[in-house]
Design a protein around this motif. Structure first.
Motif, PDB file in Angstrom:
ATOM      1  N   PRO A 357       1.199  -2.052  -7.950  1.00 26.23           N
ATOM      2  CA  PRO A 357       1.021  -1.276  -6.712  1.00 26.23           C
ATOM      3  C   PRO A 357      -0.240  -1.708  -5.956  1.00 26.23           C
ATOM      4  O   PRO A 357      -1.327  -1.788  -6.538  1.00 26.23           O
ATOM      5  CB  PRO A 357       0.886   0.158  -7.224  1.00 26.23           C
ATOM      6  N   GLY A 358      -0.066  -1.997  -4.680  1.00 26.69           N
ATOM      7  CA  GLY A 358      -1.193  -2.417  -3.855  1.00 26.69           C
ATOM      8  C   GLY A 358      -1.505  -3.891  -3.916  1.00 26.69           C
ATOM      9  O   GLY A 358      -2.454  -4.367  -3.274  1.00 26.69           O
ATOM     10  N   GLU A 359      -0.719  -4.664  -4.666  1.00 30.35           N
ATOM     11  CA  GLU A 359      -0.997  -6.092  -4.831  1.00 30.35           C
ATOM     12  C   GLU A 359      -0.607  -6.875  -3.587  1.00 30.35           C
ATOM     13  O   GLU A 359       0.446  -6.632  -2.988  1.00 30.35           O
ATOM     14  CB  GLU A 359      -0.238  -6.627  -6.048  1.00 30.35           C
ATOM     15  N   THR A 360      -1.456  -7.820  -3.206  1.00 31.14           N
ATOM     16  CA  THR A 360      -1.172  -8.722  -2.097  1.00 31.14           C
ATOM     17  C   THR A 360      -0.806 -10.101  -2.637  1.00 31.14           C
ATOM     18  O   THR A 360      -0.966 -10.373  -3.829  1.00 31.14           O
ATOM     19  CB  THR A 360      -2.389  -8.857  -1.174  1.00 31.14           C
ATOM     20  N   TYR A 361      -0.357 -10.963  -1.737  1.00 29.71           N
ATOM     21  CA  TYR A 361      -0.033 -12.332  -2.135  1.00 29.71           C
ATOM     22  C   TYR A 361      -1.252 -13.026  -2.725  1.00 29.71           C
ATOM     23  O   TYR A 361      -1.155 -13.697  -3.767  1.00 29.71           O
ATOM     24  CB  TYR A 361       0.490 -13.104  -0.919  1.00 29.71           C
ATOM     25  N   ASP A 362      -2.416 -12.848  -2.112  1.00 23.92           N
ATOM     26  CA  ASP A 362      -3.645 -13.464  -2.626  1.00 23.92           C
ATOM     27  C   ASP A 362      -4.018 -12.905  -3.995  1.00 23.92           C
ATOM     28  O   ASP A 362      -4.531 -13.633  -4.847  1.00 23.92           O
ATOM     29  CB  ASP A 362      -4.800 -13.254  -1.643  1.00 23.92           C
TER      30      ASP A 362
END
Length: 485
Positions: A357-362
Protein backbone atom coordinates in the motif's frame (compact mmCIF):
# COMPACT_ATOMS: atom_id res chain seq x y z
CA UNK A 1 -18.15 -44.63 11.44
CA UNK A 2 -15.93 -44.01 8.45
CA UNK A 3 -14.20 -40.65 8.25
CA UNK A 4 -12.43 -39.28 5.19
CA UNK A 5 -10.17 -36.23 5.32
CA UNK A 6 -9.32 -34.58 2.02
CA UNK A 7 -6.73 -32.20 0.61
CA UNK A 8 -8.63 -31.26 -2.58
CA UNK A 9 -7.23 -30.61 -6.03
CA UNK A 10 -6.77 -26.91 -6.65
CA UNK A 11 -6.54 -24.24 -9.32
CA UNK A 12 -2.80 -23.63 -8.91
CA UNK A 13 -2.11 -24.13 -12.60
CA UNK A 14 -4.64 -21.42 -13.42
CA UNK A 15 -3.41 -19.18 -10.59
CA UNK A 16 0.31 -19.66 -11.11
CA UNK A 17 0.83 -20.92 -14.65
CA UNK A 18 4.43 -22.11 -15.02
CA UNK A 19 5.06 -20.90 -11.47
CA UNK A 20 3.30 -24.04 -10.22
CA UNK A 21 6.51 -25.89 -11.15
CA UNK A 22 8.23 -24.24 -8.19
CA UNK A 23 5.83 -25.53 -5.54
CA UNK A 24 7.33 -28.17 -3.25
CA UNK A 25 4.93 -31.03 -2.41
CA UNK A 26 4.59 -31.21 1.35
CA UNK A 27 2.24 -33.41 3.32
CA UNK A 28 -1.08 -31.83 4.42
CA UNK A 29 -0.05 -31.71 8.06
CA UNK A 30 -3.19 -29.93 9.25
CA UNK A 31 -5.28 -32.86 8.07
CA UNK A 32 -2.78 -35.39 9.38
CA UNK A 33 -2.91 -33.89 12.89
CA UNK A 34 -6.71 -34.11 12.80
CA UNK A 35 -6.48 -37.67 11.48
CA UNK A 36 -4.16 -38.66 14.31
CA UNK A 37 -6.45 -37.19 16.99
CA UNK A 38 -9.57 -38.82 15.53
CA UNK A 39 -7.80 -42.16 15.02
CA UNK A 40 -6.51 -42.14 18.60
CA UNK A 41 -10.12 -41.69 19.70
CA UNK A 42 -10.94 -45.01 18.02
CA UNK A 43 -12.38 -43.98 14.67
CA UNK A 44 -11.63 -45.32 11.20
CA UNK A 45 -9.87 -42.54 9.27
CA UNK A 46 -8.61 -42.28 5.70
CA UNK A 47 -6.83 -39.39 3.96
CA UNK A 48 -6.84 -38.46 0.28
CA UNK A 49 -4.29 -35.91 -0.91
CA UNK A 50 -5.87 -35.21 -4.29
CA UNK A 51 -3.50 -32.29 -4.86
CA UNK A 52 -0.26 -34.26 -4.66
CA UNK A 53 -1.80 -37.12 -6.64
CA UNK A 54 -2.81 -34.59 -9.32
CA UNK A 55 -6.32 -36.01 -9.51
CA UNK A 56 -8.75 -34.51 -12.00
CA UNK A 57 -12.11 -33.38 -10.65
CA UNK A 58 -13.77 -36.47 -12.10
CA UNK A 59 -11.14 -38.80 -10.63
CA UNK A 60 -11.54 -37.02 -7.32
CA UNK A 61 -15.33 -37.43 -7.34
CA UNK A 62 -14.92 -41.10 -8.20
CA UNK A 63 -12.69 -41.65 -5.16
CA UNK A 64 -15.17 -39.84 -2.93
CA UNK A 65 -17.96 -42.11 -4.12
CA UNK A 66 -15.90 -45.27 -3.77
CA UNK A 67 -14.88 -44.31 -0.25
CA UNK A 68 -18.52 -43.62 0.72
CA UNK A 69 -17.61 -42.05 4.09
CA UNK A 70 -20.01 -41.11 6.87
CA UNK A 71 -18.12 -37.85 7.33
CA UNK A 72 -15.81 -36.10 4.90
CA UNK A 73 -13.67 -33.10 5.89
CA UNK A 74 -12.02 -30.72 3.41
CA UNK A 75 -9.15 -28.34 4.10
CA UNK A 76 -9.96 -25.12 2.21
CA UNK A 77 -7.52 -22.50 0.98
CA UNK A 78 -8.05 -19.76 -1.59
CA UNK A 79 -6.36 -21.90 -4.26
CA UNK A 80 -8.87 -24.74 -3.87
CA UNK A 81 -11.83 -22.75 -2.54
CA UNK A 82 -13.68 -22.77 -5.87
CA UNK A 83 -13.27 -26.49 -6.37
CA UNK A 84 -14.52 -27.21 -2.85
CA UNK A 85 -17.52 -24.97 -3.55
CA UNK A 86 -18.51 -27.05 -6.58
CA UNK A 87 -17.54 -30.47 -5.23
CA UNK A 88 -19.26 -29.76 -1.91
CA UNK A 89 -22.56 -29.00 -3.65
CA UNK A 90 -22.16 -32.10 -5.81
CA UNK A 91 -21.42 -34.24 -2.77
CA UNK A 92 -24.49 -33.04 -0.85
CA UNK A 93 -26.66 -33.83 -3.88
CA UNK A 94 -25.09 -37.20 -4.75
CA UNK A 95 -24.44 -38.47 -1.22
CA UNK A 96 -26.88 -36.58 1.04
CA UNK A 97 -26.27 -38.88 4.00
CA UNK A 98 -22.58 -38.01 4.09
CA UNK A 99 -21.84 -35.18 6.53
CA UNK A 100 -19.54 -32.61 4.93
CA UNK A 101 -17.18 -30.45 7.01
CA UNK A 102 -14.89 -27.64 5.91
CA UNK A 103 -11.92 -26.18 7.74
CA UNK A 104 -8.91 -23.88 7.36
CA UNK A 105 -8.81 -20.13 6.89
CA UNK A 106 -10.63 -19.67 3.58
CA UNK A 107 -13.57 -21.76 4.75
CA UNK A 108 -13.62 -19.80 7.99
CA UNK A 109 -13.84 -16.45 6.18
CA UNK A 110 -16.54 -17.59 3.72
CA UNK A 111 -18.34 -20.02 6.02
CA UNK A 112 -21.80 -18.42 5.77
CA UNK A 113 -21.72 -18.61 1.96
CA UNK A 114 -20.48 -22.18 1.84
CA UNK A 115 -23.22 -23.18 4.27
CA UNK A 116 -26.09 -21.27 2.66
CA UNK A 117 -25.15 -22.48 -0.83
CA UNK A 118 -25.40 -26.11 0.22
CA UNK A 119 -21.69 -26.97 0.12
CA UNK A 120 -21.32 -28.39 3.61
CA UNK A 121 -22.97 -29.15 6.94
CA UNK A 122 -20.56 -27.32 9.23
CA UNK A 123 -17.33 -25.30 9.26
CA UNK A 124 -14.58 -25.70 11.86
CA UNK A 125 -12.74 -22.51 12.87
CA UNK A 126 -9.18 -22.16 14.12
CA UNK A 127 -7.10 -25.17 15.14
CA UNK A 128 -9.56 -27.90 14.33
CA UNK A 129 -8.26 -31.08 15.94
CA UNK A 130 -10.48 -31.20 19.00
CA UNK A 131 -13.41 -29.22 17.61
CA UNK A 132 -13.72 -31.70 14.74
CA UNK A 133 -13.47 -34.63 17.16
CA UNK A 134 -16.33 -33.16 19.23
CA UNK A 135 -18.40 -32.90 16.07
CA UNK A 136 -17.65 -36.53 15.14
CA UNK A 137 -18.81 -37.74 18.55
CA UNK A 138 -21.98 -35.68 18.28
CA UNK A 139 -22.73 -37.02 14.77
CA UNK A 140 -22.13 -40.59 15.97
CA UNK A 141 -24.94 -40.08 18.48
CA UNK A 142 -27.25 -38.83 15.75
CA UNK A 143 -26.83 -35.13 16.49
CA UNK A 144 -26.73 -32.44 13.82
CA UNK A 145 -26.99 -29.30 15.95
CA UNK A 146 -23.44 -28.13 16.64
CA UNK A 147 -24.43 -25.20 18.85
CA UNK A 148 -22.59 -26.64 21.86
CA UNK A 149 -19.25 -26.46 20.01
CA UNK A 150 -18.00 -22.87 20.08
CA UNK A 151 -15.61 -23.25 17.13
CA UNK A 152 -18.17 -24.61 14.66
CA UNK A 153 -20.60 -22.61 12.51
CA UNK A 154 -23.60 -24.28 10.85
CA UNK A 155 -27.22 -23.80 9.78
CA UNK A 156 -30.08 -24.38 12.20
CA UNK A 157 -33.42 -24.64 10.40
CA UNK A 158 -31.85 -22.78 7.50
CA UNK A 159 -30.54 -19.95 9.69
CA UNK A 160 -26.82 -19.26 9.96
CA UNK A 161 -25.37 -19.92 13.43
CA UNK A 162 -22.02 -18.08 13.55
CA UNK A 163 -20.13 -19.99 16.21
CA UNK A 164 -16.72 -18.65 15.12
CA UNK A 165 -14.61 -18.76 18.25
CA UNK A 166 -11.17 -19.75 17.00
CA UNK A 167 -10.10 -23.14 18.32
CA UNK A 168 -6.73 -22.77 20.05
CA UNK A 169 -4.71 -25.61 21.57
CA UNK A 170 -2.66 -24.13 24.37
CA UNK A 171 -0.76 -27.30 25.26
CA UNK A 172 0.67 -28.79 22.07
CA UNK A 173 1.74 -31.90 23.96
CA UNK A 174 -1.92 -32.93 23.82
CA UNK A 175 -1.47 -33.62 20.12
CA UNK A 176 -0.13 -36.91 18.78
CA UNK A 177 2.35 -36.80 15.92
CA UNK A 178 0.64 -36.25 12.56
CA UNK A 179 -0.57 -39.48 10.92
CA UNK A 180 1.92 -39.43 8.06
CA UNK A 181 1.36 -43.12 7.41
CA UNK A 182 -2.06 -42.30 5.92
CA UNK A 183 -0.60 -40.63 2.82
CA UNK A 184 1.69 -41.93 0.08
CA UNK A 185 5.15 -40.98 1.28
CA UNK A 186 6.85 -41.43 -2.08
CA UNK A 187 4.94 -38.43 -3.47
CA UNK A 188 6.56 -35.88 -1.17
CA UNK A 189 10.20 -35.89 -2.26
CA UNK A 190 11.92 -32.55 -2.89
CA UNK A 191 12.19 -31.65 -6.57
CA UNK A 192 15.32 -29.90 -7.79
CA UNK A 193 13.06 -27.24 -9.28
CA UNK A 194 11.49 -25.69 -6.22
CA UNK A 195 11.26 -22.57 -4.13
CA UNK A 196 13.53 -24.17 -1.52
CA UNK A 197 17.31 -23.58 -1.39
CA UNK A 198 17.82 -27.29 -0.66
CA UNK A 199 17.75 -29.48 -3.75
CA UNK A 200 19.60 -32.53 -2.48
CA UNK A 201 20.14 -35.65 -4.55
CA UNK A 202 17.75 -37.39 -6.91
CA UNK A 203 16.69 -39.69 -4.11
CA UNK A 204 16.46 -36.98 -1.44
CA UNK A 205 13.43 -37.09 0.82
CA UNK A 206 12.17 -33.88 2.33
CA UNK A 207 9.66 -33.38 5.12
CA UNK A 208 8.26 -30.44 6.99
CA UNK A 209 7.07 -30.06 10.55
CA UNK A 210 5.94 -27.58 13.16
CA UNK A 211 7.60 -27.13 16.54
CA UNK A 212 5.24 -24.33 17.59
CA UNK A 213 2.13 -22.45 16.56
CA UNK A 214 1.20 -18.77 16.43
CA UNK A 215 3.12 -15.56 15.83
CA UNK A 216 3.34 -12.49 18.10
CA UNK A 217 3.74 -10.06 15.20
CA UNK A 218 0.88 -8.50 13.26
CA UNK A 219 2.00 -7.80 9.69
CA UNK A 220 -1.15 -6.50 8.01
CA UNK A 221 -0.69 -8.61 4.84
CA UNK A 222 -0.41 -11.88 6.79
CA UNK A 223 -3.17 -14.24 7.91
CA UNK A 224 -1.26 -15.82 10.81
CA UNK A 225 -2.31 -12.93 13.09
CA UNK A 226 -5.52 -14.85 13.75
CA UNK A 227 -3.41 -16.75 16.28
CA UNK A 228 -0.93 -14.39 17.90
CA UNK A 229 -0.30 -16.48 21.00
CA UNK A 230 2.86 -18.46 20.36
CA UNK A 231 2.85 -21.95 21.84
CA UNK A 232 5.79 -24.34 21.64
CA UNK A 233 6.41 -28.04 21.86
CA UNK A 234 8.95 -29.12 24.44
CA UNK A 235 12.48 -29.40 23.07
CA UNK A 236 12.60 -33.19 23.48
CA UNK A 237 9.21 -33.60 21.76
CA UNK A 238 10.36 -31.44 18.81
CA UNK A 239 13.58 -33.41 18.34
CA UNK A 240 11.72 -36.71 18.81
CA UNK A 241 9.69 -35.83 15.73
CA UNK A 242 12.84 -34.92 13.82
CA UNK A 243 14.38 -38.26 14.76
CA UNK A 244 11.24 -40.06 13.59
CA UNK A 245 11.39 -38.30 10.22
CA UNK A 246 15.06 -39.17 9.80
CA UNK A 247 15.05 -42.76 11.02
CA UNK A 248 11.56 -43.95 10.11
CA UNK A 249 11.00 -42.02 6.89
CA UNK A 250 14.62 -41.66 5.78
CA UNK A 251 14.44 -37.93 5.17
CA UNK A 252 17.51 -35.86 4.35
CA UNK A 253 15.96 -32.46 4.89
CA UNK A 254 13.32 -30.97 7.18
CA UNK A 255 11.77 -27.56 6.75
CA UNK A 256 10.49 -26.13 10.02
CA UNK A 257 7.24 -24.35 9.16
CA UNK A 258 6.93 -22.27 12.33
CA UNK A 259 6.02 -18.66 11.62
CA UNK A 260 8.85 -17.59 13.90
CA UNK A 261 11.07 -20.55 14.80
CA UNK A 262 13.98 -18.52 16.21
CA UNK A 263 11.95 -16.19 18.45
CA UNK A 264 13.13 -17.92 21.65
CA UNK A 265 16.92 -18.16 21.27
CA UNK A 266 17.36 -20.26 24.40
CA UNK A 267 14.92 -22.83 23.02
CA UNK A 268 16.62 -22.91 19.60
CA UNK A 269 20.02 -23.45 21.28
CA UNK A 270 18.51 -26.32 23.28
CA UNK A 271 17.04 -27.91 20.13
CA UNK A 272 20.41 -27.64 18.37
CA UNK A 273 22.18 -29.25 21.31
CA UNK A 274 19.63 -32.09 21.41
CA UNK A 275 20.08 -32.75 17.68
CA UNK A 276 23.85 -33.00 18.15
CA UNK A 277 23.62 -35.17 21.26
CA UNK A 278 21.50 -37.68 19.33
CA UNK A 279 23.94 -37.51 16.39
CA UNK A 280 21.09 -36.98 13.92
CA UNK A 281 22.39 -36.53 10.38
CA UNK A 282 20.07 -34.33 8.32
CA UNK A 283 19.82 -30.81 6.98
CA UNK A 284 17.09 -28.39 7.91
CA UNK A 285 15.73 -24.95 7.13
CA UNK A 286 13.43 -22.44 8.76
CA UNK A 287 11.84 -19.04 8.49
CA UNK A 288 13.61 -16.43 10.57
CA UNK A 289 13.17 -12.84 11.75
CA UNK A 290 15.83 -10.18 11.46
CA UNK A 291 15.31 -9.08 15.08
CA UNK A 292 16.22 -12.53 16.43
CA UNK A 293 19.62 -13.21 14.83
CA UNK A 294 23.01 -13.12 16.51
CA UNK A 295 26.41 -14.74 15.89
CA UNK A 296 26.15 -17.41 18.59
CA UNK A 297 22.72 -18.51 17.41
CA UNK A 298 23.79 -18.75 13.77
CA UNK A 299 26.86 -20.83 14.66
CA UNK A 300 24.81 -23.16 16.85
CA UNK A 301 22.23 -23.65 14.12
CA UNK A 302 24.85 -24.44 11.50
CA UNK A 303 26.57 -26.93 13.82
CA UNK A 304 23.22 -28.71 14.23
CA UNK A 305 22.69 -29.03 10.48
CA UNK A 306 20.86 -25.83 9.53
CA UNK A 307 21.14 -25.50 5.75
CA UNK A 308 19.01 -22.43 5.06
CA UNK A 309 16.87 -19.72 6.56
CA UNK A 310 14.43 -17.30 4.99
CA UNK A 311 13.84 -13.72 6.08
CA UNK A 312 10.61 -11.91 5.37
CA UNK A 313 12.25 -8.71 4.16
CA UNK A 314 9.27 -7.50 2.10
CA UNK A 315 10.58 -4.09 0.95
CA UNK A 316 13.62 -1.88 0.53
CA UNK A 317 11.67 1.18 1.68
CA UNK A 318 11.28 1.86 5.40
CA UNK A 319 8.09 3.90 4.88
CA UNK A 320 6.37 0.91 3.29
CA UNK A 321 7.52 -1.50 6.00
CA UNK A 322 6.05 0.77 8.65
CA UNK A 323 2.81 0.97 6.68
CA UNK A 324 2.25 -2.79 6.97
CA UNK A 325 3.34 -2.88 10.66
CA UNK A 326 6.42 -4.92 9.84
CA UNK A 327 8.42 -3.76 12.94
CA UNK A 328 11.69 -3.93 10.98
CA UNK A 329 13.74 -1.55 8.89
CA UNK A 330 16.42 -1.66 6.21
CA UNK A 331 19.27 -1.35 8.70
CA UNK A 332 18.09 -4.35 10.72
CA UNK A 333 17.71 -6.41 7.55
CA UNK A 334 21.21 -5.64 6.31
CA UNK A 335 22.70 -6.41 9.71
CA UNK A 336 20.88 -9.74 10.10
CA UNK A 337 21.69 -11.04 6.62
CA UNK A 338 25.36 -10.19 7.00
CA UNK A 339 25.55 -11.81 10.45
CA UNK A 340 24.39 -15.07 8.88
CA UNK A 341 26.65 -14.92 5.82
CA UNK A 342 29.76 -13.84 7.74
CA UNK A 343 29.44 -16.45 10.48
CA UNK A 344 28.18 -19.51 8.60
CA UNK A 345 27.58 -21.16 5.27
CA UNK A 346 23.84 -21.20 5.88
CA UNK A 347 22.02 -20.21 2.70
CA UNK A 348 19.88 -17.11 3.05
CA UNK A 349 16.67 -16.40 1.16
CA UNK A 350 14.91 -13.07 1.05
CA UNK A 351 11.14 -12.84 0.67
CA UNK A 352 10.00 -9.59 -0.95
CA UNK A 353 6.61 -8.10 -1.78
CA UNK A 354 5.99 -5.65 -4.61
CA UNK A 355 2.95 -3.40 -4.62
CA UNK A 356 2.58 -2.67 -0.90
CA UNK A 357 0.00 0.00 0.00
CA UNK A 358 1.32 3.40 -1.03
CA UNK A 359 4.14 1.96 -3.14
CA UNK A 360 5.29 3.87 -6.21
CA UNK A 361 7.19 2.66 -9.25
CA UNK A 362 10.40 4.16 -7.84
CA UNK A 363 9.76 2.38 -4.52
CA UNK A 364 9.52 -0.93 -6.37
CA UNK A 365 12.81 -0.25 -8.14
CA UNK A 366 14.37 0.54 -4.78
CA UNK A 367 13.23 -2.83 -3.41
CA UNK A 368 14.77 -4.60 -6.41
CA UNK A 369 18.05 -2.73 -5.93
CA UNK A 370 18.01 -3.54 -2.23
CA UNK A 371 17.52 -7.24 -2.92
CA UNK A 372 20.49 -7.23 -5.29
CA UNK A 373 22.67 -5.43 -2.74
CA UNK A 374 22.25 -8.16 -0.12
CA UNK A 375 24.34 -11.38 -0.09
CA UNK A 376 21.30 -13.58 -0.67
CA UNK A 377 21.35 -17.05 -2.17
CA UNK A 378 17.73 -16.87 -3.32
CA UNK A 379 14.96 -14.30 -3.49
CA UNK A 380 11.23 -14.51 -4.01
CA UNK A 381 9.34 -11.51 -5.35
CA UNK A 382 5.62 -11.71 -4.67
CA UNK A 383 2.95 -9.26 -5.71
CA UNK A 384 0.96 -8.10 -2.71
CA UNK A 385 -2.14 -10.24 -2.43
CA UNK A 386 -4.72 -9.22 0.19
CA UNK A 387 -5.51 -12.80 1.17
CA UNK A 388 -8.88 -13.41 2.83
CA UNK A 389 -8.30 -13.18 6.56
CA UNK A 390 -5.53 -10.58 6.44
CA UNK A 391 -6.04 -7.12 7.89
CA UNK A 392 -5.48 -5.57 4.45
CA UNK A 393 -8.24 -7.76 3.00
CA UNK A 394 -10.69 -6.78 5.73
CA UNK A 395 -9.87 -3.09 5.28
CA UNK A 396 -10.29 -3.21 1.50
CA UNK A 397 -13.48 -5.25 1.84
CA UNK A 398 -14.96 -2.67 4.19
CA UNK A 399 -14.08 0.11 1.74
CA UNK A 400 -15.49 -1.84 -1.21
CA UNK A 401 -12.13 -1.77 -3.00
CA UNK A 402 -11.67 -5.50 -3.56
CA UNK A 403 -13.70 -8.19 -5.30
CA UNK A 404 -14.29 -10.82 -2.64
CA UNK A 405 -16.26 -13.08 -4.98
CA UNK A 406 -19.45 -12.53 -2.94
CA UNK A 407 -22.36 -11.53 -5.15
CA UNK A 408 -25.47 -9.54 -4.12
CA UNK A 409 -27.70 -12.63 -4.26
CA UNK A 410 -25.47 -14.43 -1.74
CA UNK A 411 -23.77 -16.72 -4.24
CA UNK A 412 -20.03 -16.93 -4.77
CA UNK A 413 -18.22 -16.19 -8.01
CA UNK A 414 -15.29 -18.45 -7.25
CA UNK A 415 -13.51 -17.62 -10.52
CA UNK A 416 -12.57 -14.34 -8.84
CA UNK A 417 -10.34 -16.23 -6.42
CA UNK A 418 -8.01 -17.21 -9.27
CA UNK A 419 -6.70 -13.64 -9.10
CA UNK A 420 -5.60 -14.07 -5.48
CA UNK A 421 -2.08 -15.08 -6.44
CA UNK A 422 1.27 -13.58 -5.49
CA UNK A 423 2.82 -14.95 -8.70
CA UNK A 424 0.14 -13.85 -11.12
CA UNK A 425 2.65 -12.52 -13.66
CA UNK A 426 3.11 -16.15 -14.76
CA UNK A 427 -0.47 -15.99 -16.08
CA UNK A 428 -2.68 -13.75 -18.21
CA UNK A 429 -4.71 -12.71 -15.16
CA UNK A 430 -4.48 -9.37 -13.35
CA UNK A 431 -3.88 -8.99 -9.59
CA UNK A 432 -7.01 -8.79 -7.44
CA UNK A 433 -5.93 -5.38 -6.10
CA UNK A 434 -3.26 -2.86 -7.05
CA UNK A 435 -2.08 0.06 -4.95
CA UNK A 436 -3.04 3.41 -6.57
CA UNK A 437 0.59 4.29 -7.36
CA UNK A 438 0.89 1.38 -9.81
CA UNK A 439 -1.12 -0.47 -12.46
CA UNK A 440 -1.64 -4.21 -13.03
CA UNK A 441 0.56 -4.10 -16.12
CA UNK A 442 3.38 -2.22 -14.37
CA UNK A 443 3.25 -4.48 -11.34
CA UNK A 444 3.46 -7.66 -13.40
CA UNK A 445 6.37 -6.23 -15.37
CA UNK A 446 8.10 -5.24 -12.15
CA UNK A 447 7.81 -8.79 -10.82
CA UNK A 448 9.46 -10.16 -13.94
CA UNK A 449 12.09 -7.41 -13.84
CA UNK A 450 12.91 -8.31 -10.22
CA UNK A 451 13.37 -11.99 -11.07
CA UNK A 452 15.40 -11.15 -14.16
CA UNK A 453 17.74 -8.68 -12.46
CA UNK A 454 18.28 -10.81 -9.36
CA UNK A 455 18.87 -14.19 -11.02
CA UNK A 456 20.41 -13.24 -14.35
CA UNK A 457 23.73 -12.35 -12.77
CA UNK A 458 26.84 -14.54 -13.18
CA UNK A 459 26.97 -15.75 -9.57
CA UNK A 460 23.28 -16.56 -9.46
CA UNK A 461 23.35 -18.34 -12.82
CA UNK A 462 26.18 -20.57 -11.59
CA UNK A 463 24.35 -21.28 -8.32
CA UNK A 464 21.17 -22.30 -10.11
CA UNK A 465 22.96 -24.44 -12.71
CA UNK A 466 24.40 -26.50 -9.85
CA UNK A 467 20.85 -27.42 -8.86
CA UNK A 468 19.85 -28.66 -12.31
CA UNK A 469 19.33 -32.31 -13.24
CA UNK A 470 19.64 -33.08 -16.90
CA UNK A 471 16.13 -34.41 -17.40
CA UNK A 472 14.57 -31.28 -15.97
CA UNK A 473 16.30 -28.78 -18.24
CA UNK A 474 13.26 -28.20 -20.53
CA UNK A 475 10.99 -27.50 -17.53
CA UNK A 476 13.59 -25.23 -15.94
CA UNK A 477 14.08 -23.21 -19.12
CA UNK A 478 10.32 -22.86 -19.61
CA UNK A 479 9.79 -21.75 -16.00
CA UNK A 480 12.75 -19.35 -16.08
CA UNK A 481 11.59 -17.76 -19.33
CA UNK A 482 8.02 -17.24 -18.16
CA UNK A 483 9.12 -15.90 -14.79
CA UNK A 484 11.50 -13.32 -16.23
CA UNK A 485 10.07 -12.28 -19.61
Amino acid sequence: MKILLVNPPDDLDAMLGAGANLITPFEPLGLLYIAAVVRDAGYDVQVIDAWVERLSIEEFKKQLKESNPDIVGFTVLTANGGIVYEVGKWLKEEMPETVVALGNLHASIYDEYYLKNGCCDFVVHGEGEFGFLEAVRLIEKGGRDFGSISSISFLRDGEYVPNKEKGVINDLSELPLPARDLVKQELYNIPSISNLPYSGKKTSIGKHMFTQRGCPYRCSFCTVHHNRKQRSNEVVRAVDEMETLVKKYGCDYIFIMDSLFIANKKRVHAICEEIQERKLDFRWGCEAHVRCVDEDLVKAMEAAGCHDMAFGIESGVDRLLKGVTKTTNIELVEKAVRIVTKNSKIKVSGLFILGLPGETYDDSLQTIRFAKSLPLDMAQFSILTPYPGSEIFEDLKEKGEIDTGIRPDGTLDTATWLRYSAYISYTDLDPIWVTPGLTPEKLKKLQKKAVREFYFRPKQIINQIRRVRFGQIPTILNTAFKSAF
